[in-house]
Design an enzyme around this catalytic site. Structure first.
Site, short mmCIF file in Angstrom:
data_model
loop_
_atom_site.label_atom_id
_atom_site.label_comp_id
_atom_site.label_asym_id
_atom_site.label_seq_id
_atom_site.Cartn_x
_atom_site.Cartn_y
_atom_site.Cartn_z
N PRO A 144 -11.03 11.96 112.17
CA PRO A 144 -10.55 10.90 113.05
C PRO A 144 -10.64 11.41 114.31
O PRO A 144 -11.04 13.20 114.56
CB PRO A 144 -9.50 11.06 112.19
CG PRO A 144 -9.82 11.41 111.33
CD PRO A 144 -10.82 12.38 110.84
N GLU A 145 -10.98 10.83 115.54
CA GLU A 145 -10.61 11.21 116.75
C GLU A 145 -9.44 10.77 117.49
O GLU A 145 -8.96 10.49 117.47
CB GLU A 145 -12.34 10.88 117.34
CG GLU A 145 -13.36 11.63 117.27
CD GLU A 145 -13.87 13.15 117.94
OE1 GLU A 145 -12.95 13.49 118.43
OE2 GLU A 145 -15.06 13.85 117.08
#
Ligand code: ZN
Length: 270
Positions: free
Chosen positions: A2-3
């Protein structure tokens, strides 16, 4: 992984279900994730009301008067709000049970995520020394220009340095440099103020767009390297080595920069 946009999307999705609720108990199905879960999570958090969910870089903070639970999704973590008695699946490691019968459930197969504790008025060591948020007013071309003077490091590595600015991951750095027309290997100290203004604006617009898209497609497929599936088709250079540049048609170049795969156009990016 996840960014920042996915973490922000998670925060926005959780907030209406969690803020204002009181924690009734905390269920830990193992004593550790990436690091041991500190005793405060079970000793202090129950009984507290969650006043806000904030994000700093890729950390989420569930804030209470007695301190904040500090969460990171790591490589594979996810958070869901569901009925507290919903069946537990493999890798559902933590439930923060709320007074409305729901639980905030942390699921993390690879366990690179963490659940830590930040005392009131303190800054957790993991958050100390972080650069500004990319979507805040503190981040702009003048800031990048000033921070980069005298720096010989490639501008792409500079932009991905969390002490310079947080949350500009590999995908977003590659795309922002393309939009701004800056070659990723150029020394950070040799980029002009005007070009840094274009770079800051490009990074902001790409991140804001990804957050906006994420808001309606939270459960969509996530690319293994962090690009949400819905976003992948919009990428201009990332993952497109050897393909034609979308602007000039020349073949996109690629190299490893700071151990990260990098793709760019040798003609459009200088
Ligand atoms: Zn080109």
């Amino acid at each position: 992984m996840p960014e920042l946009p996915e973490v922000e999307t998670t925060r926005r999705g959780l907030a209406p279900h969690v803020v204002g609720r009181r924690v009734t108990r905390v269920v830990l199905r193992r004593p550790d994730l990436r690091w041991p879960i500190p005793r405060e999570v079970q000793a202090v958090l129950p009984g507290q009301r969650i006043d806000a969910i904030h994000r700093r870089a890729k950390y989420l903070l569930a804030e209470t008067a007695a301190g904040s639970a500090l969460l990171h999704l790591g490589m594979s973590g996810s958070l869901r709000v569901l009925p507290a008695d919903a069946p537990v699946r493999a890798h559902d490691h933590v439930d923060i049970v709320l007074d409305d019968g729901h639980a905030l459930r942390f699921h993390d197969p690879r366990r690179f995520g963490c659940l830590l504790w930040q005392a009131p008025g303190e800054t957790h060591p993991l958050l100390a020394g972080l650069g500004p948020e990319p979507l805040s007013e503190a981040f702009d071309g003048d800031y990048l220009f000033q921070r980069s003077r005298g720096r010989k490091v490639p501008v792409k590595s500079f932009l991905m340095d969390q002490s310079v600015v947080v949350g500009v991951g590999n995908i977003y750095a590659a795309e922002a440099l393309f939009l701004a027309g800056i070659a990723p290997l150029r020394a950070a100290g040799q980029v002009s103020r005007g070009r840094y203004a274009a770079l800051a604006q490009a990074a902001q617009s790409i991140l804001a767009h990804a957050i906006e898209r994420g808001g309606t497609t939270l459960r969509d497929f996530i690319h293994p390297d962090g690009a949400p599936g819905y976003f992948e088709q919009e990428l201009r250079v990332y993952g497109r080595a050897g393909q034609p540049c979308p602007r000039c048609g020349r073949t996109l170049r690629h190299a490893s920069i700071g151990q990260r795969a990098s793709v760019w156009c040798g003609h459009c990016q200088r």
